[in-house]
Design an enzyme around this catalytic site. Structure first.
Site, PDB file in Angstrom:
ATOM      1  N   ARG A 148       0.957 -10.577   6.961  1.00 54.27           N
ATOM      2  CA  ARG A 148       0.874  -9.336   6.164  1.00 54.27           C
ATOM      3  C   ARG A 148       2.074  -8.461   6.511  1.00 54.27           C
ATOM      4  NH1 ARG A 148      -4.048  -9.498   8.928  1.00 54.27           N
ATOM      5  NH2 ARG A 148      -3.305  -7.700  10.123  1.00 54.27           N
ATOM      6  N   TYR A 180      14.926  30.716   5.961  1.00 51.81           N
ATOM      7  CA  TYR A 180      13.694  31.348   6.453  1.00 51.81           C
ATOM      8  C   TYR A 180      13.734  31.550   7.955  1.00 51.81           C
ATOM      9  CZ  TYR A 180      11.396  30.559   1.968  1.00 51.81           C
ATOM     10  OH  TYR A 180      11.054  30.581   0.649  1.00 51.81           O
ATOM     11  N   LYS A 210       0.843  -1.203   0.000  1.00 50.38           N
ATOM     12  CA  LYS A 210       0.000   0.000   0.000  1.00 50.38           C
ATOM     13  C   LYS A 210       0.875   1.248   0.000  1.00 50.38           C
ATOM     14  CE  LYS A 210      -0.304  -0.231   5.043  1.00 50.38           C
ATOM     15  NZ  LYS A 210      -1.153  -0.599   6.182  1.00 50.38           N
ATOM     16  N   MET A 242      10.632  24.396   0.915  1.00 51.54           N
ATOM     17  CA  MET A 242       9.758  23.507   0.159  1.00 51.54           C
ATOM     18  C   MET A 242      10.560  22.631  -0.812  1.00 51.54           C
ATOM     19  SD  MET A 242       6.512  24.466  -2.244  1.00 51.54           S
ATOM     20  CE  MET A 242       5.366  24.978  -0.994  1.00 51.54           C
ATOM     21  N   HIS A 286      -6.250  -7.394  13.243  1.00 53.38           N
ATOM     22  CA  HIS A 286      -5.031  -6.579  13.218  1.00 53.38           C
ATOM     23  C   HIS A 286      -4.624  -6.269  14.655  1.00 53.38           C
ATOM     24  CE1 HIS A 286      -2.006  -4.286  11.268  1.00 53.38           C
ATOM     25  NE2 HIS A 286      -2.450  -3.097  11.633  1.00 53.38           N
TER      26      HIS A 286
HETATM   27  C1  LIG Z   1      -0.467  -1.484   6.892  1.00 61.22           C
HETATM   28  C2  LIG Z   1      -0.987  -2.749   7.335  1.00 61.22           C
HETATM   29  C3  LIG Z   1      -0.165  -3.855   7.489  1.00 61.22           C
HETATM   30  C4  LIG Z   1       1.319  -3.798   7.305  1.00 61.22           C
HETATM   31  O1  LIG Z   1       1.885  -3.238   8.468  1.00 61.22           O
HETATM   32  P1  LIG Z   1       3.451  -3.265   8.759  1.00 61.22           P
HETATM   33  O2  LIG Z   1       3.571  -2.922  10.167  1.00 61.22           O
HETATM   34  O3  LIG Z   1       4.073  -2.266   7.862  1.00 61.22           O
HETATM   35  O4  LIG Z   1       3.914  -4.635   8.465  1.00 61.22           O
HETATM   36  C5  LIG Z   1      -0.738  -5.054   7.826  1.00 61.22           C
HETATM   37  N1  LIG Z   1      -2.061  -5.152   8.032  1.00 61.22           N
HETATM   38  C6  LIG Z   1      -2.903  -4.094   7.935  1.00 61.22           C
HETATM   39  C7  LIG Z   1      -4.342  -4.295   8.169  1.00 61.22           C
HETATM   40  C8  LIG Z   1      -2.388  -2.868   7.593  1.00 61.22           C
HETATM   41  O5  LIG Z   1      -3.205  -1.822   7.500  1.00 61.22           O
END
Ligand SMILES: *Cc1c(COP(=O)(O)O)cnc(C)c1O
Length: 714
Positions: free
Chosen positions: A561, A607, A380, A656, A502
């Site tokens: 994941r 700045y 992602k 920037m 999660h």
């Molecule tokens: C972003 C995300 C992950 C990956 O997380 P990491 O800590 O980068 O491994 C896994 N599961 C879900 C639901 C996420 O949103």
């Protein structure tokens, strides 16, 4: 992102060319058929060296900018190889009494400049001279006229080589060539021979667009025809005894042009190994000839080995090939520890991705998973700044077959870019986009019971994963809602292929966080048991993300994941993990120096005049700013960068598009120098987690926010 595919035809032919050069020096067919050997080694094999010249000319001319810089780099690299080769052959020179000549110095100079200190090393000075002559000619008079000029030089060369028999008859020519041969043994050198091939290479690079007009086959057939005609040319010259040497033919020019054009049709993966192998074979094969001969003598097996030239040839190829493989191995190891990337042409700030590291990390993760568990690569947010499509495609090559994206549009992009395997959308997708989910074969996360109802109502058959909230209180059907979850399993249009939760405190080693996480895991699996109790066949299960995997490795599930650890980065610098894996950071963030100036004591920089020089300082301006995703919170000494292997603090506020660093005490810095913001430079390294921490964040945020203005290189 570089979409251009590499020239695999050229890379492949490098090996063929190296084998042909070795054939010239061994004459493998000599024992059977003199004419056959002449055709192979004195005619056909004569395409090898011009091919190398054309290839160099081609790549020197590709991309119109910075020609002189490229030429300088080419010269340097060739000189280095030349020097290494000369040193490599010193023992052989000594053994053969090379240094015993009376007129040693002039001979030696002649060899260094033209002929090489061993018979095949003439290639290096010729390549350098050819490159310079051709580049300067093209700059002065353009490609076409440069070609004509180079052909004229070649014609002079011809009359001292294959056609010398003609010049020998004309006294003026004879005197001319006698003088030439006092300086160089052959006209086959960097002045008369190499330039035309370099110019042709450059010309081909400039007109590459025309490649597709005619088919590759017609170029190949043209090449074959020319080769046959060139063979006739060679045989006729031989018949009349005109050849003083046999490197140069009239038809070699069209022959090379057609061959090269044909090779350009083959495009594919870049294979640097072939380049290195061919170079090693070229350089070491004469040494291997000596080695094989000596070995045969020692073992008294000359009859089998060296008296049969074909066997000698094969033995030499074998040894040279082994040397090449050894060299590639060593280089690969070395590169692993000293990654160097040339600053990309015209780039201001860029991200370098080492795909080897991505693949390596994927393999390490997969290897450390329990049996039956697979890696779901979380790509992602542009694969955390690594480029989502490129990352996913590279992981596809490493055998990864499951991906997670955050949004439906990310998922569609991955599909459009040809990513194979499952893609799970982790975030909310409005139900009206159900048809797109189906069309692009994306699996959707069911965010809660209402989301399930709304998706079901769309009447499109979908594959979904059911999110379960075990305590994070973000997405998911609550662990207390077993009955509603069971209802989702009954829905007609939703095919639930996965169920997951999660964890939200896996990177903490505090007692209460560990207990919390264990409760999350426990309630989730309790929830699953209740579902099975209701007669539901459980789909694929996944629980851990990166730190869940490192700290709670033994959960029995179907996927992990992994996001941040897949990229070889730590979220923060201070997390302690139960399981340490040797993962490699795949990303480096680099920029260039735009300007260097002196700032005197008491003067301010940037700045808000946030920095005032306490003493006279050398300040360099770097061409990157917060709009590129480099956090402004690193201003005023919070962050630092690497330049020439040393650390330099950021001074004043990050702007920037630019920022200033203090380079006092680091000598020799000028505009165009490379600055490393994340990654390694020499012995020094700034990991993403360090910069993130100084910015008051985690590397996940820092990496995923790297801006669209950066160039991506992999
Ligand atoms: C972003 C995300 C992950 C990956 O997380 P990491 O800590 O980068 O491994 C896994 N599961 C879900 C639901 C996420 O949103």
């Amino acid at each position: 992102m570089k979409g251009e595919k590499a020239y695999s035809g050229i890379d492949g032919f490098r090996i063929a060319a190296a084998l042909l050069v070795a054939a010239i020096h061994i004459s493998p067919l000599a024992a059977w058929n003199g004419t056959g050997d002449f055709i192979l080694t004195r005619v056909v094999a004569r395409v090898a060296v011009p091919f190398f010249f054309m290839t160099s000319g081609f790549f020197l001319a590709k991309g119109t900018e910075r020609r002189m810089e490229k030429l300088a780099a080419f010269t340097k690299a060739t000189l280095r190889l030349y020097l290494i080769s000369m040193i490599f052959y010193l023992p052989l020179n000594l053994y053969m009494g090379y240094f015993n000549t009376k007129l040693f110095l002039p001979e030696f100079l002649k060899d260094i400049l033209f002929d090489g200190t061993l018979y095949h090393l003439w290639y290096f000075p010729a390549a350098i001279a050819g490159a310079w002559v051709s580049v300067l000619l093209i700059r002065r008079i353009g490609c076409k006229k440069a070609f004509i000029a180079a052909v004229c030089l070649y014609a002079v060369g011809l009359l001292g080589d294959s056609y010398y028999g003609l010049s020998a008859k004309a006294p003026i020519l004879k005197t001319f060539y006698d003088n030439v041969f006092a300086v160089t043994d052959y006209t086959r050198n960097g002045i008369f021979y190499a330039p035309v091939f370099f110019v042709m290479g450059a010309w081909t690079a400039e007109n590459e667009g025309r490649r597709s007009k005619r088919g590759g086959l017609s170029y190949f057939l043209g090449f074959l025809l020319m080769l046959i005609l060139m063979t006739s040319e060679g045989l006729i010259l031989r018949e009349f005894g005109l050849q003083r040497h046999d490197s140069m033919y009239i038809l070699l020019i069209p022959c090379m042009y057609l061959l090269f054009r044909w090779l350009l049709f083959f495009r594919g993966r870049r294979r640097e190994m072939l380049r290195d192998m061919s170079m090693v074979i070229y350089i070491v094969h004469p040494m291997m000839i000596v080695v094989v001969r000596m070995a045969a003598k020692l073992l008294s097996i000359q009859t089998y080995l060296t008296e049969n030239p074909m066997v000698l040839y094969l033995a030499v190829l074998l040894l040279s090939g082994l040397a090449g493989i050894l060299y590639c191995r060593i280089i690969r190891e070395w590169k692993k520890h000293h990654p160097v990337h040339l600053p990309p042409e015209g780039c201001r700030s860029w991200v370098e991705i080492d795909q080897g590291c991505l693949k390596y990390n994927a393999r390490i993760l997969q290897k450390n998973m329990p049996q039956g568990c697979r890696l779901m690569a979380v790509v992602k947010a542009g694969a955390y700044g690594h480029g989502d499509a490129a990352t996913a495609r590279c992981l596809n090559q490493a055998g990864v077959r499951a991906f997670a994206a955050a949004t439906i549009d990310e998922g569609i992009t991955l599909r459009k870019e040809g990513v194979q395997g499952e893609i799970l959308i982790l975030g909310y997708t409005p139900p009206f986009r159900a048809k797109e989910l189906r069309r692009w074969r994306l699996m959707q996360t069911v965010c809660d019971y209402e989301h399930a109802l709304a998706l079901e109502k769309m009447g499109t058959n979908l594959q979904v994963h059911l999110a379960v909230d075990s305590g994070m209180h973000r997405l998911g059907i609550s662990v207390d809602d077993v009955n509603r979850a069971a209802k989702v399993f009954q829905m007609k249009h939703l095919k639930i292929t996965g169920i997951f939760t999660h964890l939200c405190a896996t990177d903490s080693s505090r007692q209460q966080d560990v207990e919390f996480t264990e409760r999350q895991i426990g309630t989730f699996f309790g929830f699953l048991e209740e579902l099975s109790g209701q007669g539901i066949v459980l789909p694929k299960i996944h629980v851990q993300s990166s730190y869940g995997f490192l700290n709670y490795p033994d959960i029995d599930c179907d996927y992990v994941r992994a996001g941040i650890i897949l990229y070889g980065a730590d979220s923060r610098t201070d997390t302690c993990v139960r399981r340490k894996l040797d993962l490699r950071p795949a990303l480096a963030l680099k920029s260039t120096i735009a300007s260097v100036k002196k700032v005197y004591a008491g003067e301010s920089v940037g700045y808000d005049r946030a920095y005032t020089a306490p003493s006279d300082r050398d300040i360099a301006v770097v061409a990157i700013g917060y709009a590129d995703g480099y956090p402004r919170s690193l201003s005023c000494g919070k962050g630092s960068v690497l330049i020439k292997g040393r650390r330099a603090p950021i001074v004043g506020r990050i702007c920037m598009d630019q920022m200033m660093i203090d380079v006092t005490g680091i000598p020799g810095i000028s505009a165009g120098d490379t600055v490393t913001l994340i990654g390694k430079d020499g012995e020094e390294e700034i990991p993403a987690s360090e910069a993130a921490e100084q910015a008051g964040s985690i590397s996940n945020e820092l990496l995923s926010r790297l801006g669209g203005r950066l160039t991506y290189l992999s």
